[in-house]
Design a protein around this motif. Structure first.
Motif, PDB file in Angstrom:
ATOM      1  N   VAL A 135      10.780 -24.777  -3.430  1.00  0.00           N
ATOM      2  CA  VAL A 135      11.344 -24.633  -4.922  1.00  0.00           C
ATOM      3  C   VAL A 135      11.923 -23.311  -5.027  1.00  0.00           C
ATOM      4  N   ARG A 136      11.459 -22.380  -4.616  1.00  0.00           N
ATOM      5  CA  ARG A 136      11.824 -21.007  -4.924  1.00  0.00           C
ATOM      6  C   ARG A 136      13.448 -20.669  -4.115  1.00  0.00           C
ATOM      7  N   GLN A 137      13.597 -21.380  -2.956  1.00  0.00           N
ATOM      8  CA  GLN A 137      14.883 -21.374  -2.510  1.00  0.00           C
ATOM      9  C   GLN A 137      15.936 -22.188  -3.365  1.00  0.00           C
ATOM     10  N   LEU A 138      15.374 -23.355  -3.832  1.00  0.00           N
ATOM     11  CA  LEU A 138      16.173 -24.142  -4.548  1.00  0.00           C
ATOM     12  C   LEU A 138      16.730 -23.460  -5.858  1.00  0.00           C
ATOM     13  N   VAL A 139      15.745 -22.835  -6.510  1.00  0.00           N
ATOM     14  CA  VAL A 139      15.982 -21.986  -7.648  1.00  0.00           C
ATOM     15  C   VAL A 139      17.034 -21.013  -7.486  1.00  0.00           C
ATOM     16  N   ALA A 140      16.909 -20.240  -6.353  1.00  0.00           N
ATOM     17  CA  ALA A 140      17.740 -19.227  -5.731  1.00  0.00           C
ATOM     18  C   ALA A 140      19.305 -19.667  -5.806  1.00  0.00           C
ATOM     19  N   SER A 141      19.240 -20.714  -5.144  1.00  0.00           N
ATOM     20  CA  SER A 141      20.681 -21.287  -4.792  1.00  0.00           C
ATOM     21  C   SER A 141      21.325 -21.886  -5.932  1.00  0.00           C
ATOM     22  N   VAL A 142      20.462 -22.322  -7.150  1.00  0.00           N
ATOM     23  CA  VAL A 142      20.985 -22.769  -8.134  1.00  0.00           C
ATOM     24  C   VAL A 142      21.505 -21.523  -9.092  1.00  0.00           C
ATOM     25  N   VAL A 143      20.967 -20.365  -9.041  1.00  0.00           N
ATOM     26  CA  VAL A 143      21.335 -19.066  -9.544  1.00  0.00           C
ATOM     27  C   VAL A 143      22.484 -18.421  -8.844  1.00  0.00           C
ATOM     28  N   LEU A 144      22.395 -18.316  -7.676  1.00  0.00           N
ATOM     29  CA  LEU A 144      23.451 -17.635  -6.907  1.00  0.00           C
ATOM     30  C   LEU A 144      24.765 -18.092  -6.778  1.00  0.00           C
ATOM     31  N   LEU A 145      24.699 -19.550  -6.418  1.00  0.00           N
ATOM     32  CA  LEU A 145      26.033 -20.119  -6.266  1.00  0.00           C
ATOM     33  C   LEU A 145      27.014 -20.109  -7.293  1.00  0.00           C
ATOM     34  N   PRO A 146      26.574 -20.434  -8.578  1.00  0.00           N
ATOM     35  CA  PRO A 146      27.520 -20.345  -9.610  1.00  0.00           C
ATOM     36  C   PRO A 146      28.013 -18.842  -9.868  1.00  0.00           C
ATOM     37  N   LEU A 147      27.021 -17.942  -9.417  1.00  0.00           N
ATOM     38  CA  LEU A 147      27.732 -16.621  -9.830  1.00  0.00           C
ATOM     39  C   LEU A 147      28.676 -16.086  -8.755  1.00  0.00           C
ATOM     40  N   THR A 148      28.568 -16.539  -7.484  1.00  0.00           N
ATOM     41  CA  THR A 148      29.449 -16.109  -6.315  1.00  0.00           C
ATOM     42  C   THR A 148      30.667 -17.009  -6.183  1.00  0.00           C
ATOM     43  N   ARG A 149      30.318 -18.328  -6.399  1.00  0.00           N
ATOM     44  CA  ARG A 149      31.352 -19.302  -6.193  1.00  0.00           C
ATOM     45  C   ARG A 149      31.910 -19.167  -4.773  1.00  0.00           C
ATOM     46  N   PRO A 150      31.476 -19.365  -3.611  1.00  0.00           N
ATOM     47  CA  PRO A 150      32.080 -18.964  -2.464  1.00  0.00           C
ATOM     48  C   PRO A 150      33.134 -20.173  -1.995  1.00  0.00           C
TER      49      PRO A 150
END
Length: 318
Positions: A58-73
């Protein structure tokens, strides 16, 4: 178990940082570190229902939901070599958090975070042959022995989980340095988090199919993701614009102490005197390594994880 910064960001922070670290920045760094440990403590309340692996998923999922929109790789432009580095980083990230949480379940938050901290300390001393650094390594070794005091009642499996988290944190630092050289900003970290979350999807599916996800367990796991990922990551972004990497590394040394205090207040985990002494030796060894290393420590501490370390943090890790 400290959250990481790339080589470019760390060097930029060092170049732009003032000579004196403001009290506000100290408060922000300590707040980020405390948040990481509070997240881990709350996450431990879900162990009974979904286990450490479920909380990490769950923590990894939360982290990805936060980081991906911020960085938009732009994943379409990544080469095979870049993906290989991202996968390496993701593996270290996943192993670090799982090892830490498994250790927390068996030996408590303070001891687990202290053992995990041997990872960045080892990287900081890696390749050194100076008398000072060898002495610091010896101090850390004595600290671990005093911390554990091996005997019939010792939880060796819990200690092994903590040391596994430490090894993965060390590997995470090296992997993040490699990814930082290949991808701009924190795109590599965001992608690694997403890859790690994807790898944990079978865990989430199994927990859902077996009705292990109680509302309380899911809530605690999400809180762990927010407090150990979103809060420290946001604060670290603010701090690293002004604070030199060596200063940040020394501040990270407070994680084991904060973990012990959070464990005492939120979980009722009271450490014995020898455990405090062992923890102090490890913390001092790390702080001296980061402070005395100067520019070398800046290079080696640049990849300290902001998503828990740990590592949280990652300390961090969090």
């Amino acid at each position: 178990m400290s959250m990481s910064q790339t080589t470019v960001r760390a060097r930029t922070a060092d170049a732009a940082a003032p000579r004196r670290t403001s009290p506000r920045d100290v408060v922000l760094m300590l707040t980020a570190a405390t948040s990481t440990q509070v997240g881990a403590a709350w996450g431990s309340h879900a162990f009974g229902a979904i286990g450490p692996a479920g909380v990490v998923a769950v923590r990894q999922l939360v982290a990805s939901v936060v980081l991906l929109p911020l960085t938009r790789p732009d994943v379409r432009r990544l080469t095979r070599g870049q993906w290989a580095r991202v996968v390496w980083l993701a593996a270290m990230f996943a192993g670090m958090n799982l090892g830490l949480y498994a250790a927390v379940e068996r030996i408590g938050l303070g001891l687990a975070v202290t053992l995990e901290f041997l990872g960045p300390l080892a990287v900081g001393l890696l390749g050194s042959r100076s008398v000072r650094d060898l002495a610091l390594a010896a101090v850390a070794g004595v600290g671990v022995y005093v911390l554990v005091l091996p005997g019939p009642s010792s939880d060796y499996l819990g200690v092994a989980f903590g040391l596994a988290a430490a090894a993965c944190w060390g590997g995470y630092i090296l992997a993040n340095r490699s990814v930082g050289a290949a991808l701009p900003g924190v795109q590599g970290t965001a992608l690694a988090t997403a890859v790690s979350a994807t790898a944990y999807l079978p865990v989430l599916v199994w927990l859902a199919l077996t009705d292990r996800f109680t509302p309380a367990a899911l809530g605690f796991a999400v809180v762990a993701g927010v407090f150990s990922t979103v809060v420290p990551y946001s604060l670290d972004l603010l701090v690293l614009r002004r604070v030199p990497a060596p200063v940040f590394g020394v501040a990270m040394s407070a994680h084991p102490v904060l973990a012990a205090l959070v464990g005492l207040v939120l979980l009722g985990q009271l450490l014995a005197l020898h455990e405090w002494v062992g923890m102090a030796l490890v913390v001092v060894a790390n702080a001296v390594t980061m402070a005395a290393g100067g520019g070398r420590a800046a290079e080696r501490q640049e990849a300290t994880p902001p998503v828990g370390r740990a590592a949280a943090g990652s300390s961090r890790s969090r």
